[in-house]
Design a protein around this motif. Structure first.
Motif, PDB file in Angstrom:
ATOM      1  N   VAL A   1     -37.456  17.634  17.758  1.00 47.95           N
ATOM      2  CA  VAL A   1     -38.119  18.600  16.869  1.00 47.95           C
ATOM      3  C   VAL A   1     -39.374  19.156  17.534  1.00 47.95           C
ATOM      4  O   VAL A   1     -39.659  20.357  17.442  1.00 47.95           O
ATOM      5  CB  VAL A   1     -38.454  17.928  15.524  1.00 47.95           C
ATOM      6  CG1 VAL A   1     -39.320  18.849  14.671  1.00 47.95           C
ATOM      7  CG2 VAL A   1     -37.178  17.573  14.777  1.00 47.95           C
ATOM      8  N   ALA A   2     -40.132  18.292  18.211  1.00 51.16           N
ATOM      9  CA  ALA A   2     -41.336  18.759  18.900  1.00 51.16           C
ATOM     10  C   ALA A   2     -40.991  19.757  20.001  1.00 51.16           C
ATOM     11  O   ALA A   2     -41.712  20.741  20.212  1.00 51.16           O
ATOM     12  CB  ALA A   2     -42.092  17.563  19.479  1.00 51.16           C
ATOM     13  N   ALA A   3     -39.879  19.532  20.699  1.00 48.43           N
ATOM     14  CA  ALA A   3     -39.462  20.468  21.751  1.00 48.43           C
ATOM     15  C   ALA A   3     -39.071  21.818  21.162  1.00 48.43           C
ATOM     16  O   ALA A   3     -39.388  22.876  21.724  1.00 48.43           O
ATOM     17  CB  ALA A   3     -38.295  19.865  22.537  1.00 48.43           C
TER      18      ALA A   3
ATOM     19  N   LYS B   1     -35.774  25.803  11.643  1.00 53.50           N
ATOM     20  CA  LYS B   1     -34.735  25.324  10.734  1.00 53.50           C
ATOM     21  C   LYS B   1     -33.359  25.853  11.122  1.00 53.50           C
ATOM     22  O   LYS B   1     -32.339  25.228  10.823  1.00 53.50           O
ATOM     23  CB  LYS B   1     -35.064  25.741   9.302  1.00 53.50           C
ATOM     24  CG  LYS B   1     -36.315  25.057   8.767  1.00 53.50           C
ATOM     25  CD  LYS B   1     -36.639  25.493   7.349  1.00 53.50           C
ATOM     26  CE  LYS B   1     -37.907  24.797   6.841  1.00 53.50           C
ATOM     27  NZ  LYS B   1     -38.261  25.234   5.466  1.00 53.50           N
ATOM     28  N   GLY B   2     -33.322  26.993  11.820  1.00 52.43           N
ATOM     29  CA  GLY B   2     -32.046  27.545  12.248  1.00 52.43           C
ATOM     30  C   GLY B   2     -31.391  26.753  13.366  1.00 52.43           C
ATOM     31  O   GLY B   2     -30.187  26.925  13.624  1.00 52.43           O
ATOM     32  N   GLN B   3     -32.153  25.895  14.044  1.00 50.05           N
ATOM     33  CA  GLN B   3     -31.585  25.060  15.103  1.00 50.05           C
ATOM     34  C   GLN B   3     -30.836  23.852  14.547  1.00 50.05           C
ATOM     35  O   GLN B   3     -30.168  23.144  15.291  1.00 50.05           O
ATOM     36  CB  GLN B   3     -32.707  24.571  16.032  1.00 50.05           C
ATOM     37  CG  GLN B   3     -33.521  25.680  16.662  1.00 50.05           C
ATOM     38  CD  GLN B   3     -32.667  26.628  17.470  1.00 50.05           C
ATOM     39  OE1 GLN B   3     -31.895  26.203  18.322  1.00 50.05           O
ATOM     40  NE2 GLN B   3     -32.786  27.921  17.206  1.00 50.05           N
ATOM     41  N   ARG B   4     -30.956  23.604  13.266  1.00 48.67           N
ATOM     42  CA  ARG B   4     -30.265  22.462  12.671  1.00 48.67           C
ATOM     43  C   ARG B   4     -28.796  22.792  12.442  1.00 48.67           C
ATOM     44  O   ARG B   4     -28.432  23.962  12.252  1.00 48.67           O
ATOM     45  CB  ARG B   4     -30.902  22.101  11.321  1.00 48.67           C
ATOM     46  CG  ARG B   4     -32.364  21.727  11.372  1.00 48.67           C
ATOM     47  CD  ARG B   4     -32.851  21.502   9.957  1.00 48.67           C
ATOM     48  NE  ARG B   4     -34.276  21.203   9.878  1.00 48.67           N
ATOM     49  CZ  ARG B   4     -34.946  21.113   8.737  1.00 48.67           C
ATOM     50  NH1 ARG B   4     -34.302  21.286   7.580  1.00 48.67           N
ATOM     51  NH2 ARG B   4     -36.234  20.845   8.746  1.00 48.67           N
ATOM     52  N   PRO B   5     -27.931  21.790  12.402  1.00 47.08           N
ATOM     53  CA  PRO B   5     -26.517  22.030  12.089  1.00 47.08           C
ATOM     54  C   PRO B   5     -26.343  22.333  10.596  1.00 47.08           C
ATOM     55  O   PRO B   5     -27.218  22.058   9.772  1.00 47.08           O
ATOM     56  CB  PRO B   5     -25.840  20.713  12.475  1.00 47.08           C
ATOM     57  CG  PRO B   5     -26.917  19.687  12.344  1.00 47.08           C
ATOM     58  CD  PRO B   5     -28.187  20.370  12.727  1.00 47.08           C
ATOM     59  N   LEU B   6     -25.194  22.892  10.252  1.00 45.97           N
ATOM     60  CA  LEU B   6     -24.871  23.152   8.850  1.00 45.97           C
ATOM     61  C   LEU B   6     -24.388  21.863   8.189  1.00 45.97           C
ATOM     62  O   LEU B   6     -23.812  20.991   8.827  1.00 45.97           O
ATOM     63  CB  LEU B   6     -23.789  24.239   8.745  1.00 45.97           C
ATOM     64  CG  LEU B   6     -24.188  25.633   9.247  1.00 45.97           C
ATOM     65  CD1 LEU B   6     -22.965  26.551   9.229  1.00 45.97           C
ATOM     66  CD2 LEU B   6     -25.306  26.216   8.403  1.00 45.97           C
TER      67      LEU B   6
ATOM     68  N   GLY C   1     -32.098  10.090   9.967  1.00 50.26           N
ATOM     69  CA  GLY C   1     -31.037  10.826  10.643  1.00 50.26           C
ATOM     70  C   GLY C   1     -31.418  12.261  10.938  1.00 50.26           C
ATOM     71  O   GLY C   1     -32.521  12.729  10.606  1.00 50.26           O
ATOM     72  N   GLU C   2     -30.488  12.977  11.567  1.00 47.97           N
ATOM     73  CA  GLU C   2     -30.687  14.375  11.938  1.00 47.97           C
ATOM     74  C   GLU C   2     -30.547  15.250  10.697  1.00 47.97           C
ATOM     75  O   GLU C   2     -29.569  15.137   9.951  1.00 47.97           O
ATOM     76  CB  GLU C   2     -29.652  14.775  12.988  1.00 47.97           C
ATOM     77  CG  GLU C   2     -29.993  16.039  13.734  1.00 47.97           C
ATOM     78  CD  GLU C   2     -31.088  15.808  14.767  1.00 47.97           C
ATOM     79  OE1 GLU C   2     -31.957  16.688  14.872  1.00 47.97           O
ATOM     80  OE2 GLU C   2     -31.066  14.767  15.441  1.00 47.97           O
TER      81      GLU C   2
ATOM     82  N   GLY D   1     -34.191   5.669  17.671  1.00 44.35           N
ATOM     83  CA  GLY D   1     -33.488   6.883  17.267  1.00 44.35           C
ATOM     84  C   GLY D   1     -34.405   7.851  16.560  1.00 44.35           C
ATOM     85  O   GLY D   1     -34.326   9.074  16.767  1.00 44.35           O
ATOM     86  N   TRP D   2     -35.285   7.330  15.701  1.00 47.88           N
ATOM     87  CA  TRP D   2     -36.242   8.191  15.014  1.00 47.88           C
ATOM     88  C   TRP D   2     -37.168   8.862  16.023  1.00 47.88           C
ATOM     89  O   TRP D   2     -37.458  10.065  15.917  1.00 47.88           O
ATOM     90  CB  TRP D   2     -37.043   7.348  14.029  1.00 47.88           C
ATOM     91  CG  TRP D   2     -38.024   8.124  13.197  1.00 47.88           C
ATOM     92  CD1 TRP D   2     -38.039   9.469  12.988  1.00 47.88           C
ATOM     93  CD2 TRP D   2     -39.132   7.606  12.470  1.00 47.88           C
ATOM     94  NE1 TRP D   2     -39.074   9.821  12.169  1.00 47.88           N
ATOM     95  CE2 TRP D   2     -39.768   8.695  11.832  1.00 47.88           C
ATOM     96  CE3 TRP D   2     -39.644   6.326  12.298  1.00 47.88           C
ATOM     97  CZ2 TRP D   2     -40.885   8.528  11.034  1.00 47.88           C
ATOM     98  CZ3 TRP D   2     -40.759   6.177  11.489  1.00 47.88           C
ATOM     99  CH2 TRP D   2     -41.369   7.259  10.867  1.00 47.88           C
ATOM    100  N   LEU D   3     -37.619   8.119  17.024  1.00 49.76           N
ATOM    101  CA  LEU D   3     -38.502   8.679  18.032  1.00 49.76           C
ATOM    102  C   LEU D   3     -37.810   9.785  18.820  1.00 49.76           C
ATOM    103  O   LEU D   3     -38.416  10.824  19.117  1.00 49.76           O
ATOM    104  CB  LEU D   3     -38.973   7.566  18.962  1.00 49.76           C
ATOM    105  CG  LEU D   3     -40.137   7.900  19.898  1.00 49.76           C
ATOM    106  CD1 LEU D   3     -41.354   8.329  19.112  1.00 49.76           C
ATOM    107  CD2 LEU D   3     -40.459   6.708  20.778  1.00 49.76           C
TER     108      LEU D   3
END
Length: 472
Positions: free
Chosen positions: A263-265, A283-288, A352-353, A255-257
């Motif tokens: 993130v690399a993409a 950072k804007g691609q992350r969920p709230l 986690g994400e 899961g970590w991989l």
């Protein structure tokens, strides 16, 4: 950079190094000069004559007057602001280490060493040629730039003559220039010394590790380090995750991989954006972040840590379970608490994400994690026998290989620029350009696919009690 010899060279590798700890006080420079001259020694290799930047002989009796003529800064003039505040306190300043007490570097200590076996010369002939090469090198490299120098030849090691150079860091010109040593500046200096040595028929070269074809592929593949003398890990034990927390790695490593690949993409998508906008886009691609609605399944002593995880992870309960799995990652309760806290603060993606603004909650989460004194037990299954492949993907090996690639490209880019400024022949510049292209397009050999069996039922930390279905 005109001393650089592209990618090949006959003879022995030229060894020029800067010793650790540049001298910051006049007393330290004087002590170093007495060491180079063997002023306190007895016998054949004691009380040696030194030479200055003009090649003039400096006797041991004249060392004090010579160093005094360098006009080095006094201790009071070279003191750091923080040390000045301790002047009034009893022994406050004297308790500080020299590097924290004083500001400017006053002098650097270089050592040039070669072997009679490697150069194919007799020790007497080798020492004579090294002395003449040093005389010319010091004059062109330092004297013409108004840096004062003392240097001397040591013959106390059979078959390995070596030369010590003490260089005043601050020049004496109208514009006071400070000698600052970076790896690239030292590399250029070594190349110019090698050029001067070859003029005097001293068979040495300044070839770097990345210039050797037999090593370049190993460096790009990650099988060899770009700089072998750089300590990678300061531990005396195997620090791979497969050895430390094999149970955690077998269940959470994949899961970590996957999260690292996502993130690399995203970073690859943002490479065309301006530097100022790139970080905001990633950072804007992350969920709230979402507050934890139901904490009934979590014991009260972990609520503070869970609240911190809610500001870091999109699924805080699962991330908390993964964190406690690492704490118990080898089947022994709470053995790897420090390791888990390190990954929480340095590699939070391991659990986690991440959500937007996660970085601001890492330190509070680490403090809450340190305050935990009790830890839940984990029901583990036996991990796979071989986790080396997954470990190599998640540890420093790939990261170090990519850093070495970047370092080589940066160095070759600077070299190409300096060759252009010095109007070196286009054939040499083409060699550098071709080597940069070779490094850019190189693709490491694909590792053999090795599937890691996953447990049929994902085990969870036992404090998360799943709700039972109602019975009839």
């Amino acid at each position: 950079m005109s001393g650089w010899k592209p990618f090949a060279g006959s003879g022995e590798q030229l060894l020029l190094k800067v010793t650790s700890g540049p001298r910051k006080t006049a007393a330290g420079v004087m002590a170093l000069a007495h060491y180079v001259a063997r002023a306190q020694g007895q016998g054949e290799h004691a009380r040696l004559e030194l030479f200055d930047e003009m090649g003039e002989v400096v006797a041991v009796e004249d060392l004090k007057a010579t160093i005094k003529g360098w006009d080095l800064l006094r201790n009071q003039e070279n003191m750091r602001p923080g040390a000045r505040d301790l002047v009034g306190e009893d022994n406050g300043v004297s308790l500080l280490p020299e590097r924290e007490r004083f500001w400017r570097n006053q002098a650097y200590h270089f050592v040039w060493s070669q072997t009679a076996e490697g150069t194919g010369l007799s020790e007497t002939e080798l020492a004579s040629r090294m002395r003449e090469a040093t005389r010319e090198f010091v004059f062109t490299e330092f004297a013409e730039r108004e840096h004062q120098v003392l240097w001397g030849l040591h013959l106390d090691q059979p078959g390995r003559p070596h030369i010590h150079l003490i260089v005043k860091a601050r020049s004496n010109g109208r514009k006071k220039g400070q000698l600052r040593l970076t790896p690239q500046i030292l590399e250029d200096m070594r190349a110019r010394l090698a050029k001067q040595a070859r003029i005097l028929d001293l068979p040495v070269h300044s070839e770097r590790r990345e210039d050797r074809p037999d090593l370049l592929r190993d460096i790009l593949e990650g099988r060899a380090a770009l700089r072998e003398n750089v300590p990678r890990v300061a531990y005396d034990k195997d620090t791979s995750l497969a050895k430390q927390v094999p149970y955690w790695l077998s269940e959470e490593g994949q899961g970590w991989l996957r999260r690292k690949d996502r993130v690399a993409a995203i970073k690859k998508q943002s490479k065309d954006l301006p530097k100022q906008e790139r970080s905001a886009f990633i950072k804007g691609q992350r969920p709230l972040s979402q507050p934890v609605k139901d904490t009934g399944r979590i014991p009260v002593e972990f609520h503070t840590l869970l609240a911190c995880f809610a500001g870091i992870y999109s699924d805080p309960e699962r991330a908390l379970a993964s964190y406690f799995k690492m704490v118990n990652g080898d089947g022994q309760s709470a053995k790897h608490k420090a390791l888990a806290i390190w990954y929480l603060t340095r590699q939070p993606l391991a659990f986690g994400e991440l959500v937007q603004g996660a970085e601001t909650m890492l330190q509070p989460a680490a403090q809450a994690a340190r305050a935990c004194q009790t830890f839940p037990k984990v029901n583990w299954a036996k991990p796979p026998a071989d986790l080396d492949k997954l470990t190599s993907k998640l540890t420093h090996k790939v990261r170090q290989r990519d850093q070495d690639r970047t370092t080589m490209l940066r160095g070759l880019g600077g070299l190409r620029h300096r060759l252009r400024l010095e109007s070196v022949s286009s054939a040499h510049r083409d060699l550098v350009r071709n080597r940069m292209t070779e490094i850019r397009v190189f693709v490491p050999a694909q590792e053999q696919a090795q599937s890691i069996p996953q447990p049929a039922l994902q085990r969870v930390v036992d404090f998360i009690r799943p709700k039972r279905k109602p019975t009839r």
